[in-house]
Write an enzyme that holds these catalytic residues in place. Sequence first.
Site, mmCIF file in Angstrom:
data_model
loop_
_atom_site.group_PDB
_atom_site.id
_atom_site.type_symbol
_atom_site.label_atom_id
_atom_site.label_comp_id
_atom_site.label_asym_id
_atom_site.label_seq_id
_atom_site.Cartn_x
_atom_site.Cartn_y
_atom_site.Cartn_z
ATOM 1 N N GLN A 153 41.076 48.919 48.753
ATOM 2 C CA GLN A 153 40.761 47.513 49.040
ATOM 3 C C GLN A 153 40.576 46.626 47.825
ATOM 4 O O GLN A 153 40.455 45.417 47.979
ATOM 5 C CB GLN A 153 39.512 47.356 49.929
ATOM 6 C CG GLN A 153 39.659 47.836 51.303
ATOM 7 C CD GLN A 153 38.564 47.333 52.221
ATOM 8 O OE1 GLN A 153 38.777 47.257 53.398
ATOM 9 N NE2 GLN A 153 37.400 46.980 51.734
ATOM 10 N N ASP A 154 40.515 47.164 46.634
ATOM 11 C CA ASP A 154 40.299 46.344 45.441
ATOM 12 C C ASP A 154 41.084 46.932 44.276
ATOM 13 O O ASP A 154 40.562 47.125 43.182
ATOM 14 C CB ASP A 154 38.799 46.276 45.125
ATOM 15 C CG ASP A 154 38.454 45.174 44.140
ATOM 16 O OD1 ASP A 154 39.231 44.209 44.024
ATOM 17 O OD2 ASP A 154 37.396 45.274 43.492
#
Length: 131
Positions: free
Chosen positions: A60-61
């Site tokens: 997610q990042d």
Amino acid sequence: MQDPEAHSYMMVLKYAKDENLREYLKNNFNNINWKQKLLNLQELSLNLKNIHKLDIVVHQDFHPGNISYDFKNNNMYISDFGLSKLIGANPNNPEKKNLFGVLPYIAPEVLSGDEEYTKAADVYSFGIIAY
């Protein structure tokens, strides 16, 4: 490793004393030959593949600031799993779609709110890193 007091799990990673990939490329991009650049991308793709093989986690990042680079051994390590989550799980509200990350590395379908983060969104982030 499990925290004996909070009973939550912690991830223990190898310490990488050198800078992250963003800083490394900012300072050295023109000094790295294309063969080494491609080998680095290959290693990074294999690391992401290994994370996805677990079939439970999306990062997610995923961006160059969350990739540690060990110059001595020419190794890269994906780090900062603080925003990682189980695939399809939003513990606070399963209907809510959260948006996290560094804007240029977020997949368009996630950015538009049409989709949650998926493995494909992580792969999109990898493509932006490669670009």
